[in-house]
Design an enzyme around this catalytic site. Structure first.
Site, PDB file in Angstrom:
ATOM      1  N   CYS A  86       0.815  -1.225   0.000  1.00  0.00           N
ATOM      2  CA  CYS A  86       0.000   0.000   0.000  1.00  0.00           C
ATOM      3  C   CYS A  86       0.844   1.268   0.000  1.00  0.00           C
ATOM      4  CB  CYS A  86      -0.941  -0.007   1.195  1.00  0.00           C
ATOM      5  SG  CYS A  86      -2.042  -1.428   1.228  1.00  0.00           S
ATOM      6  N   CYS A 213     -13.701   0.684   7.132  1.00  0.00           N
ATOM      7  CA  CYS A 213     -12.822   0.139   6.094  1.00  0.00           C
ATOM      8  C   CYS A 213     -12.746   1.080   4.894  1.00  0.00           C
ATOM      9  CB  CYS A 213     -13.344  -1.218   5.625  1.00  0.00           C
ATOM     10  SG  CYS A 213     -13.628  -2.404   6.969  1.00  0.00           S
ATOM     11  N   SER A 214     -11.547   1.268   4.361  1.00  0.00           N
ATOM     12  CA  SER A 214     -11.396   2.105   3.165  1.00  0.00           C
ATOM     13  C   SER A 214     -12.035   1.421   1.967  1.00  0.00           C
ATOM     14  CB  SER A 214      -9.923   2.394   2.891  1.00  0.00           C
ATOM     15  OG  SER A 214      -9.191   1.193   2.719  1.00  0.00           O
ATOM     16  N   LYS A 333     -10.295   6.696   3.702  1.00  0.00           N
ATOM     17  CA  LYS A 333     -11.637   6.287   4.097  1.00  0.00           C
ATOM     18  C   LYS A 333     -12.692   6.873   3.162  1.00  0.00           C
ATOM     19  CE  LYS A 333     -14.638   4.208   6.272  1.00  0.00           C
ATOM     20  NZ  LYS A 333     -15.331   4.248   5.002  1.00  0.00           N
ATOM     21  N   HIS A 337      -8.898   4.114  -1.956  1.00  0.00           N
ATOM     22  CA  HIS A 337      -7.575   3.516  -1.754  1.00  0.00           C
ATOM     23  C   HIS A 337      -7.170   2.627  -2.933  1.00  0.00           C
ATOM     24  CE1 HIS A 337      -4.100   1.919   0.078  1.00  0.00           C
ATOM     25  NE2 HIS A 337      -4.637   1.000   0.876  1.00  0.00           N
TER      26      HIS A 337
END
Length: 389
Positions: A86, A213-214, A333, A337
Site C-alpha cells: 500500500c 474500512c477504506s 476512508k 484507496h
C-alpha cells in the site's frame, strides 16, 4: 537537512469504480495535467517512476512501460515500476527523489495508478492478502480487513472498547471528503451511522464495521518533481524538509500488534531530520486504510500515549478545526484507496494544501505538513515533511 527537490506539478483523477476507463486512460488523465501544470512538455521529462501494485487485478503487468503506451511522447524516456504494497506510491516518489539527488535527472514524472474493481470481492480480498505474511496470515477470513480486525480486537482487549473513537474517525473523514472533488465517496455519514451496526453498516471483521474500512477504488495520481522550481509553472512549488522510510517485521507474530513501532520511529526520525516538532505542523495526511490504523498512527506520531489515541479524536484535536487536522482530504476512508495511487495521491493532497489551492479542503496558514503512507500492517513506513517553497 532539506531535500533539493520540489513538487512542481500534479494531476489527479477522480477515485471510484471506474469500469469504463482503462489503465491507459487513467495514466493520461493524471499524467498530462501534471506535466502541464508544471509548465513543461512530455519532452522535458527525464524519467518515469510508476507505482502499481497490481498483484492480479490486471492481466497486463510490466507497468513501467505502460506510460509510453498511454502517452507516445514518453516512448524513449527511462521508466521503471516500483511496488511496496500500500506504500507503492511513496516507493515510486522516493526512487524519483533519489534519481534527482544523484544528478541523473532534472524533471521526473511519478505516476501511481490501480484498477482494483476488475475482480469479484472475494478475489480482491485474496489479492490484497498477498501484502501480509502469507505463511501465517494468508488464510485470514475477510482478507486484510480481517488482519486489521484482529489488530483492533487485541487493542480493545488491552485498552478497552474504542468503538466511539473509531466511529468518530470515520465520521470526520467522511465529512472532510464531502469537499474533495476527487473522493470516491463524498457523503457525510455522521457519527451515529458509523457507530451503530446496521444492515447498511454491518460488522466486517472483529470490531470493525463497513464504515471502518477504506473503499476498493480505481484511480490515478501524478506528480512532476524537479531539482528546482520551474518558471512558468501553474502552481506554487512545494519542497521536502525531510523524508524517511522505516521497515518493520512482516509477520504480525513477531511484534506487538497494538503498537506501530516502525511508524513511530519514522515519525521520530523524520521530525528530527526536518528540525521541527509535531506542534509546528499545520496538517497531516495519514494512511487510514482502516479507522484502527488512524488511531494507532495518532500514537505513533506522538499525539497521545499508547492506549490513549482516542483522546486525539474525541477531544477534537484531529478535526479540521482542531489543533492538528488529520486527513482534511477525507483520507483513504472517503477519498478511496487504489493501492498504487494512494501514496502519490496523499502527496498531491499535501501539495494542494501547501500551495493554497485545496479549495474547500483548505487549512488556514498551511505552510508545513506531513504525509504518512504505509505498506501492509505498518511494515513499510514512509514519512515526508513538506513545506511551501
Amino acid at each position: 537537512m532539506q531535500e533539493r527537490a520540489y513538487i512542481v506539478g500534479w494531476g489527479h483523477t477522480p477515485f471510484g469504480k471506474l469500469d469504463n476507463i482503462d489503465a491507459e486512460q487513467l495514466i493520461r488523465d493524471a499524467a498530462l495535467p501534471a506535466i502541464a501544470s508544471a509548465g513543461l512538455a512530455p519532452a522535458d521529462i527525464d524519467g518515469l517512476f510508476v507505482g502499481h501494485f497490481n498483484g492480479g487485478f490486471l492481466r497486463q503487468d510490466f507497468s513501467g512501460a505502460m506510460a509510453a503506451v498511454a502517452i507516445p511522447e514518453l516512448r524513449r524516456v527511462p521508466a521503471v515500476r516500483l511496488e511496496n504494497a500500500c506504500a507503492t506510491g511513496s516507493a515510486a516518489i522516493w526512487a524519483a527523489l533519489d534519481a534527482l539527488a544523484a544528478g541523473r535527472m532534472k524533471h521526473v514524472l511519478v505516476l501511481g495508478f490501480e484498477k482494483m474493481n476488475t475482480l469479484p470481492a472475494e478475489q480482491i480480498g485474496q489479492t490484497l492478502l498477498k501484502c501480509s505474511y502469507v505463511k501465517e496470515e494468508g488464510d485470514t477470513p475477510a482478507g486484510f480487513a480481517g488482519v486489521f480486525g484482529q489488530i483492533a480486537g487485541r487493542y480493545f482487549e488491552r485498552f478497552g472498547d474504542q468503538s466511539d473513537a473509531l466511529a468518530a474517525i470515520s465520521a470526520k473523514n467522511h465529512a472532510n471528503g464531502v469537499h474533495n472533488p476527487y473522493a470516491h465517496m463524498r457523503r457525510d455519514l455522521g457519527f451515529e451511522f458509523c457507530r451503530t451496526p446496521s444492515e447498511k453498516n454491518p460488522f466486517v471483521a472483529g470490531p470493525l464495521k463497513r464504515s471502518d474500512c477504506s473503499l476498493v477504488s480505481d484511480g490515478a495520481a501524478a506528480l512532476v518533481l524537479s531539482r528546482a522550481p520551474v518558471a512558468g509553472a501553474a502552481v506554487a512549488p512545494v519542497r521536502w524538509r525531510s523524508r524517511t522510510q522505516v521497515n518493520e517485521w512482516l509477520p504480525m507474530s513477531r511484534r506487538d500488534p497494538t503498537r506501530f513501532e516502525g511508524a513511530a520511529l519514522a515519525w521520530q526520525q523524520g521530525l528530527d531530520a526536518a528540525q521541527v516538532s509535531l506542534a509546528d505542523l499545520k496538517f497531516v495526511e495519514t494512511h487510514d486504510c482502516f479507522t484502527i490504523a488512524e488511531l494507532l498512527e495518532y500514537e505513533a506520531m506522538g499525539l497521545a500515549p499508547q492506549g490513549q489515541g482516542a483522546r486525539a479524536i474525541l477531544d477534537g484535536v484531529t478535526r479540521k478545526d482542531g489543533r492538528l487536522p488529520v486527513n482534511p482530504s477525507g483520507g483513504l476512508k472517503s477519498r478511496g484507496h487504489p493501492i498504487g495511487a494512494t501514496g502519490v495521491s496523499q502527496h498531491v493532497m499535501a501539495a494542494m494544501q501547501l500551495s493554497g489551492t485545496a479549495g474547500d479542503m483548505q487549512i488556514g496558514n498551511a505552510d508545513l505538513g506531513a504525509v504518512f503512507n504505509m505498506g501492509g500492517a505498518a511494515v513499510a513506513n514512509y514519512l515526508g515533511i513538506l513545506e511551501a517553497a
